[in-house]
Design a protein around this motif. Structure first.
Motif, PDB file in Angstrom:
ATOM      1  N   VAL A 148    -118.821  37.887  79.302  1.00  0.00           N
ATOM      2  CA  VAL A 148    -118.990  38.051  77.860  1.00  0.00           C
ATOM      3  C   VAL A 148    -119.666  39.383  77.558  1.00  0.00           C
ATOM      4  N   LEU A 149    -119.200  40.043  76.518  1.00  0.00           N
ATOM      5  CA  LEU A 149    -119.791  41.282  76.031  1.00  0.00           C
ATOM      6  C   LEU A 149    -120.450  41.008  74.694  1.00  0.00           C
ATOM      7  N   LEU A 150    -121.736  41.380  74.578  1.00  0.00           N
ATOM      8  CA  LEU A 150    -122.517  41.126  73.376  1.00  0.00           C
ATOM      9  C   LEU A 150    -123.129  42.430  72.868  1.00  0.00           C
ATOM     10  N   PRO A 151    -123.262  42.600  71.545  1.00  0.00           N
ATOM     11  CA  PRO A 151    -123.991  43.767  71.030  1.00  0.00           C
ATOM     12  C   PRO A 151    -125.483  43.638  71.336  1.00  0.00           C
ATOM     13  N   ASP A 178    -117.704  44.966  66.976  1.00  0.00           N
ATOM     14  CA  ASP A 178    -116.373  45.560  66.974  1.00  0.00           C
ATOM     15  C   ASP A 178    -116.168  46.445  68.201  1.00  0.00           C
ATOM     16  N   ASP A 179    -117.208  47.158  68.618  1.00  0.00           N
ATOM     17  CA  ASP A 179    -117.138  47.946  69.856  1.00  0.00           C
ATOM     18  C   ASP A 179    -116.923  47.026  71.058  1.00  0.00           C
ATOM     19  N   ALA A 180    -117.661  45.917  71.079  1.00  0.00           N
ATOM     20  CA  ALA A 180    -117.556  44.973  72.198  1.00  0.00           C
ATOM     21  C   ALA A 180    -116.147  44.386  72.289  1.00  0.00           C
ATOM     22  N   LEU A 181    -115.560  44.064  71.144  1.00  0.00           N
ATOM     23  CA  LEU A 181    -114.218  43.480  71.150  1.00  0.00           C
ATOM     24  C   LEU A 181    -113.188  44.488  71.642  1.00  0.00           C
ATOM     25  N   ASN A 232    -114.968  36.782  61.978  1.00  0.00           N
ATOM     26  CA  ASN A 232    -113.766  37.442  62.508  1.00  0.00           C
ATOM     27  C   ASN A 232    -112.497  36.939  61.833  1.00  0.00           C
ATOM     28  N   ALA A 233    -112.650  36.027  60.879  1.00  0.00           N
ATOM     29  CA  ALA A 233    -111.587  35.579  59.962  1.00  0.00           C
ATOM     30  C   ALA A 233    -110.563  34.647  60.586  1.00  0.00           C
ATOM     31  N   GLY A 234    -110.842  34.138  61.769  1.00  0.00           N
ATOM     32  CA  GLY A 234    -109.907  33.211  62.383  1.00  0.00           C
ATOM     33  C   GLY A 234    -109.985  31.813  61.807  1.00  0.00           C
ATOM     34  N   ASN A 297    -114.978  44.617  61.122  1.00  0.00           N
ATOM     35  CA  ASN A 297    -113.531  44.786  61.265  1.00  0.00           C
ATOM     36  C   ASN A 297    -112.912  43.514  61.831  1.00  0.00           C
ATOM     37  N   PRO A 298    -112.880  42.428  61.044  1.00  0.00           N
ATOM     38  CA  PRO A 298    -112.383  41.150  61.552  1.00  0.00           C
ATOM     39  C   PRO A 298    -110.922  41.233  61.995  1.00  0.00           C
TER      40      PRO A 298
END
Length: 405
Positions: A148-151, A178-181, A232-234, A297-298
């Motif tokens: 997992v990547l977290l800010p 958003d960078d992590a994603l 993230n709008a899902g 940025n969802p």
């Protein structure tokens, strides 16, 4: 039978493809079913207790699920809160009562099960906290490594603790979500790791069961309005799809208006809805106390805009102060403890009632997405400190009643 279809260009892909966005136009993918081949046993549907896997015939997997008994979360009728807000009929669907404390368990039980069906050996995600917790726990249950990547410095301790305790490889990056994603998407493509963010269409299939359950718990009736936070709008996309599928199958006969709520410091979907823009303009530096929806940025914004507009709904933003006030009201009027992002739905309801957009007689369901213990950072800001007293009855009586008799 089902397959994947691009919502932009219409390209179709096999259900066995390891793909997250369209290879032709990079559009988002949706899972498309042959509904005429799906037979629903209504007697069983009406008598079996709600859970994610109760609706297995409308989920895109065949193997035994990786499950922690997710779903079946309570739908509370909240009369005291309704009275304070000024409407007659309010329900709160408390997704914080899922096994890991958030709605993400619904998507993860389906996503992880599908990943195993596809033969994937390692899972990964970027997260503001809840996704990482859910993936770590379902990965542990499946016996599969998780990354997992977290800010860095932006994730509530309760969520970080879940990811760490359940064995995920946790990387805190010097950047935002958003960078992590963007980074985890690159990693997954390059290293044949299975991506389990909500850009994965199979994740959303699990989350659509929230819509199934709301209808189920209301006696297969549909509320007028469903309100929920947007990160993230899902989720808004998935829940709308759930209601649509019940209508297609003749289980219900209407659709609710879908209303999405964002924090003022992070509201690209709200701005697009209010301006009529066909897509969002990403925000570079999103900021809000509601960490779970601190996303500029969802990735599912196009699906979310479509769900809101198709349902006749809307989107609204609320301040951090309005979120915290709603969090307090949920706790002290209805005994429902939620993290700040979850309370955005109730804050949005209050604002929309005052604006005259929601009618006093409409039946409203607010979705609260995560449990209070996921993020307790707001407690010190809005609650009084414990009163320290001497260990004798006189001091206790004085502290409670203001005097000693």
């Amino acid at each position: 039978m089902y397959f994947l279809k691009c919502i932009e260009c219409g390209a179709e892909y096999s259900k066995d493809a390891i793909i997250y966005t369209c290879s032709k136009c990079d559009g988002l993918l949706d899972v498309i079913y042959n509904y005429s081949s799906i037979e629903i046993d209504m007697d069983k549907l009406k008598t079996e207790c709600p859970s994610v896997w109760k609706y297995a015939k409308l989920l895109p997997v065949k193997r035994l699920p990786v499950t922690l008994k997710e779903g079946g979360t309570p739908l509370y009728k909240c009369d005291r809160l309704a009275e304070k807000i000024g409407i007659k009929k309010l329900y709160v669907k408390h997704e914080g009562m899922n096994p890991t404390g958030s709605f993400k368990d619904r998507g993860m039980t389906v996503g992880v099960t599908k990943a195993l069906e596809l033969g994937m050996k390692t899972f990964a995600c970027a997260s503001t906290g809840n996704t990482s917790a859910a993936l770590a726990i379902y990965g542990a249950k499946a016996g599969v490594p998780v990354i997992v990547l977290l800010p860095a410095g932006k994730v509530a301790l309760g969520k970080l603790a879940q990811a760490l305790m359940h064995g995920a490889k946790v990387l805190s990056i010097r950047g935002n979500f958003d960078d992590a994603l963007a980074l985890v998407r690159t990693l997954c493509y390059q290293e044949n790791i299975y991506l389990l963010n909500s850009i994965n269409p199979y994740r959303l299939e699990g989350q659509k069961t929230i819509g199934f359950e709301i209808a189920d718990q209301l006696g297969f009736r549909v509320p007028d309005i469903v309100i929920l936070p947007i990160g993230n709008a899902g989720n808004i996309t998935a829940i709308h799809k759930g209601f649509k599928e019940f209508e297609i199958l003749g289980i219900t006969n209407s659709l609710p208006k879908m209303i999405g709520i964002q924090a003022e410091g992070s509201c690209p979907v709200v701005k697009a809805i209010k301006s009529g823009a066909p897509e969002i303009t990403p925000e570079d530096n999103p900021e809000t106390i509601a960490t779970a929806i601190r996303i500029g940025n969802p990735v599912n914004s196009k699906k979310a805009l479509r769900a809101i507009r198709e349902s006749g709904g809307t989107a609204e933003s609320v301040t951090d102060e309005e979120i915290l006030a709603a969090q307090m009201d949920l706790a002290r009027l209805e005994g429902i403890g939620v993290e700040p992002a979850s309370a955005a739905s109730v804050a949005g309801l209050r604002k929309l009632v005052k604006m005259g957009i929601i009618n006093i007689n409409e039946t409203v369901v607010c979705i609260t997405t995560g449990h209070l213990l996921k993020d307790v950072s707001s407690v010190g800001k809005i609650c009084e400190e414990p009163t320290v007293v001497d260990a004798n009855i006189e001091s206790i009586r004085k502290a409670i009643f203001g005097k000693v008799e």
